[in-house]
Design an enzyme around this catalytic site. Structure first.
Site, mmCIF file in Angstrom:
data_model
loop_
_atom_site.group_PDB
_atom_site.id
_atom_site.type_symbol
_atom_site.label_atom_id
_atom_site.label_comp_id
_atom_site.label_asym_id
_atom_site.label_seq_id
_atom_site.Cartn_x
_atom_site.Cartn_y
_atom_site.Cartn_z
ATOM 1 C CE LYS A 37 40.360 40.043 72.044
ATOM 2 N NZ LYS A 37 38.959 40.224 72.382
ATOM 3 N N GLY A 42 51.217 40.001 65.959
ATOM 4 C CA GLY A 42 51.103 39.579 64.557
ATOM 5 C C GLY A 42 49.662 39.394 64.094
ATOM 6 N N GLY A 43 48.721 39.395 65.059
ATOM 7 C CA GLY A 43 47.309 39.360 64.685
ATOM 8 C C GLY A 43 46.895 38.109 63.928
ATOM 9 C CB ILE A 189 39.521 31.768 52.985
ATOM 10 C CG1 ILE A 189 40.205 32.970 53.667
ATOM 11 C CG2 ILE A 189 39.458 30.568 53.909
ATOM 12 C CD1 ILE A 189 39.534 33.441 54.945
ATOM 13 C CG ASP A 317 41.071 43.258 58.024
ATOM 14 O OD1 ASP A 317 41.698 43.806 57.098
ATOM 15 O OD2 ASP A 317 41.128 42.028 58.245
ATOM 16 C CG HIS A 449 65.755 35.296 27.439
ATOM 17 N ND1 HIS A 449 64.426 34.980 27.256
ATOM 18 C CD2 HIS A 449 66.470 34.328 26.799
ATOM 19 C CE1 HIS A 449 64.338 33.879 26.515
ATOM 20 N NE2 HIS A 449 65.567 33.469 26.229
HETATM 21 P P1 NAD Z 1 36.082 36.552 50.151
HETATM 22 O O1 NAD Z 1 35.322 37.797 50.243
HETATM 23 O O2 NAD Z 1 37.386 36.512 49.443
HETATM 24 O O3 NAD Z 1 35.184 35.410 49.457
HETATM 25 C C1 NAD Z 1 33.941 35.029 49.964
HETATM 26 C C2 NAD Z 1 33.193 34.272 48.883
HETATM 27 O O4 NAD Z 1 32.051 33.677 49.482
HETATM 28 C C3 NAD Z 1 32.697 35.162 47.752
HETATM 29 O O5 NAD Z 1 33.027 34.583 46.518
HETATM 30 C C4 NAD Z 1 31.189 35.205 47.987
HETATM 31 O O6 NAD Z 1 30.440 35.351 46.808
HETATM 32 C C5 NAD Z 1 30.952 33.840 48.616
HETATM 33 N N1 NAD Z 1 29.737 33.747 49.432
HETATM 34 C C6 NAD Z 1 29.262 34.673 50.299
HETATM 35 N N2 NAD Z 1 28.136 34.201 50.889
HETATM 36 C C7 NAD Z 1 27.916 32.950 50.392
HETATM 37 C C8 NAD Z 1 26.939 31.949 50.617
HETATM 38 N N3 NAD Z 1 25.943 32.129 51.490
HETATM 39 N N4 NAD Z 1 27.011 30.791 49.922
HETATM 40 C C9 NAD Z 1 28.021 30.602 49.026
HETATM 41 N N5 NAD Z 1 28.984 31.511 48.776
HETATM 42 C C10 NAD Z 1 28.943 32.667 49.461
HETATM 43 O O7 NAD Z 1 36.221 36.047 51.671
HETATM 44 P P2 NAD Z 1 37.138 34.932 52.329
HETATM 45 O O8 NAD Z 1 37.682 33.994 51.320
HETATM 46 O O9 NAD Z 1 36.320 34.408 53.470
HETATM 47 O O10 NAD Z 1 38.326 35.795 52.909
HETATM 48 C C11 NAD Z 1 38.069 36.778 53.919
HETATM 49 C C12 NAD Z 1 39.015 37.940 53.816
HETATM 50 O O11 NAD Z 1 40.322 37.526 54.129
HETATM 51 C C13 NAD Z 1 39.029 38.538 52.439
HETATM 52 O O12 NAD Z 1 38.772 39.907 52.526
HETATM 53 C C14 NAD Z 1 40.410 38.297 51.923
HETATM 54 O O13 NAD Z 1 40.913 39.401 51.221
HETATM 55 C C15 NAD Z 1 41.225 38.013 53.174
HETATM 56 N N6 NAD Z 1 42.226 37.000 52.843
HETATM 57 C C16 NAD Z 1 43.237 37.336 52.000
HETATM 58 C C17 NAD Z 1 44.153 36.388 51.618
HETATM 59 C C18 NAD Z 1 45.241 36.769 50.674
HETATM 60 O O14 NAD Z 1 45.465 37.963 50.491
HETATM 61 N N7 NAD Z 1 45.912 35.831 50.036
HETATM 62 C C19 NAD Z 1 44.047 35.076 52.076
HETATM 63 C C20 NAD Z 1 42.990 34.768 52.908
HETATM 64 C C21 NAD Z 1 42.080 35.733 53.285
#
Ligand code: NAD
Length: 470
Positions: A37, A42-43, A189, A317, A449
């Site tokens: 949509k 690339g989502g 994030i 996902d 190295h």
């Molecule tokens: P995440 O699951 O990495 O981290 C969420 C954090 O929020 C956790 O540490 C959790 O304990 C905390 N949390 C949850 N509820 C809370 C609350 N009420 N109060 C305070 N802390 C709370 O999720 P994200 O950072 O939102 O990322 C989302 C998804 O996107 C993840 O699955 C991640 O793998 C993916 N992502 C990956 C990359 C990457 O690979 N470099 C980059 C960005 C996002």
């Protein structure tokens, strides 16, 4: 009445799952339809996730170094100023070029693209409603693949408004550097976008409900990383629960409760909620088709990625497992291979996770705390970048490599890298695990190295107490 178009496969969602599925299908001689949509393919990853985040991490790192890190190397600059509009425009250009590249790949592979929202009508039929005016179309195929990804989770009672209460997409395009940005969640994030805005000059406070970063990925490494990020200016409130968020036209007030003591408030320009993502299946018609989801809304699939309706598969996902673009792409290829009668495989034991902070954090296989929780025996080797010549020449000695191996067979169980270049080096570790290598194999492989990857070799040698430079 509109004519029904027939394909070999209908893919719903054009992210790194869906578009890779389309290419793999074309390679296998199938004729795929790709329903998306969004105007661009690339989502989330390409349009408002991984790619723009990495572009900003790169730019903000340049800015930070130009401001503070160059004199150390004997490079003296004049006053360094930020052109945020220019930085955001470069990020948009990177995204535009890459999404155009995906369009070209679709053309090259003769993938038929439908711009609209897909709804499953039956095990073999999908209805596509255009986003603007136009005719509703119906597509039929013996296979349907759901690759619709995920969306940010909001805190209960705190809906996103896109200006004060924001999620990662908004956090990639703030029009001005905030004075104070509060981030809820010290996950991937929170740490990546927190680093970006901190480097650009914002005060950044991260409130995390658990006592550890990154869901306790490796408690020891998490503590080291938190110390490094704190030195960079990020402020952490760990084991702290957010009790309320109140936004006004001027800003936002976050009330949080620490593990001991009274609740406190934080005044900020924005609060970015980064507490995870949830599967995005809205409007797909799952109920009507009988596709079963679990208690967290994830579509249930078998090892061939088939849902409870066998002609409908799901990947990425929207199903269980880490929400990572590369995991979705691998599952996409495997699911399409099953459709073509081939045994599609995904190496779930060797999926790397990467956090693109400075230093980077990357891991693959099992973590030390996970092995402890499973009561599994292991041996470990740890090597600090402080003892690595290349890291020293780069003035990037924070962090270490940890290699975990089975004490009886020496098979590699997991590798964690906290340090410069971790995102690239983790590929070597993933390959080693994929090949069933031993710590000795990794330790005996000749590494150039001076290179950062010598730290990986040394940590592997360390499993047998024979690292050279420590
Ligand atoms: P995440 O699951 O990495 O981290 C969420 C954090 O929020 C956790 O540490 C959790 O304990 C905390 N949390 C949850 N509820 C809370 C609350 N009420 N109060 C305070 N802390 C709370 O999720 P994200 O950072 O939102 O990322 C989302 C998804 O996107 C993840 O699955 C991640 O793998 C993916 N992502 C990956 C990359 C990457 O690979 N470099 C980059 C960005 C996002």
């Amino acid at each position: 009445m509109a004519v029904e178009e027939t394909f070999d496969l209908i893919i719903i969602g054009g992210g790194p799952g869906g578009y890779v599925a389309a290419i793999r299908a074309a390679q296998l001689g199938l004729r795929p339809a790709l329903v998306e949509k969004r105007e661009t393919l690339g989502g989330t990853c390409l349009n408002e996730g991984c790619v723009p985040a990495k572009a900003l991490l790169e730019s903000s790192e340049w800015f930070q170094r130009a401001k503070e890190g160059m004199a150390h190397h004997g490079v003296v600059t004049g006053p360094v100023t930020l052109d945020l509009d220019g930085m955001l425009a470069r990020k948009e250009k990177v995204v535009a070029e890459l999404t155009r590249g995906v369009d070209l790949l679709m053309k090259k592979n003769k993938v038929v693209r439908f711009l609209g929202s897909g709804r499953i009508l039956s095990p073999i039929r999908v209805e596509v409603t255009p986003m603007q005016a136009g005719e509703v179309q119906t597509l039929t195929a013996p296979h349907i693949l759901i690759a619709t990804g995920s969306e940010p989770i909001a805190l209960p009672g705190v809906p996103f408004d896109g200006s004060r209460v924001i999620h990662s997409t908004h956090g990639l395009s703030l029009p001005k550097v905030p004075d104070h940005l509060v981030i809820i969640g010290a996950g991937v994030i929170g740490l990546e976008l927190g680093s970006v805005w901190r480097r650009l000059g914002a005060k950044v406070t991260i409130v995390e409900m658990l006592p550890h970063l990154l869901g306790g990925m490796d408690i020891q490494a998490g503590k080291t990383a938190q110390r490094i990020f704190t030195k960079q200016g990020l402020v952490f409130h760990m084991a702290t629960r957010v009790e309320g968020v109140k936004s006004t036209p001027e800003g936002v007030t976050v009330t949080a409760r620490p593990p001991a003591g009274d609740p406190f408030t934080l005044e900020a320009d924005h609060v970015m909620v980064a507490v995870g993502r949830k599967p995005y299946t809205e409007g797909l018609g799952l109920d009507q088709t009988g596709v079963v989801v679990d208690e967290r809304g994830r579509i249930q699939v078998n090892e061939r990625f088939q849902t409870s309706v066998p002609s409908i598969r799901a990947i990425g996902d929207v199903i269980a497992g880490p929400m990572l673009a590369h995991k979705a792409s691998e599952e996409a290829s495997a699911a399409v291979e099953w459709m073509a009668g081939l045994p599609g495989e995904v190496s779930y034991d060797a999926i790397p996770s990467i956090v693109y902070t400075w230093p980077e954090i990357a891991w693959v296989g099992k973590g030390e705390d996970q092995l402890k929780a499973e009561n599994r025996e292991y041996k470990s080797g740890v090597f600090p970048f402080l003892a690595n010549a290349r890291a020293k020449t780069m003035a990037a000695t924070d962090g270490m490599v940890k290699v975990l191996a089975d004490p009886h067979t020496d098979t590699l169980l997991g590798v964690l890298i906290l340090g410069p270049g971790a995102s690239e080096m983790i590929g070597e570790a993933a390959l080693a695990i994929e090949f069933g290598a031993s710590a000795e194999d990794l330790g005996l492989a000749v590494h150039g190295h001076p290179t950062l990857s010598e730290a990986l070799k040394e940590a592997a040698l360390g499993v047998h107490n024979r690292a050279i430079h420590i």
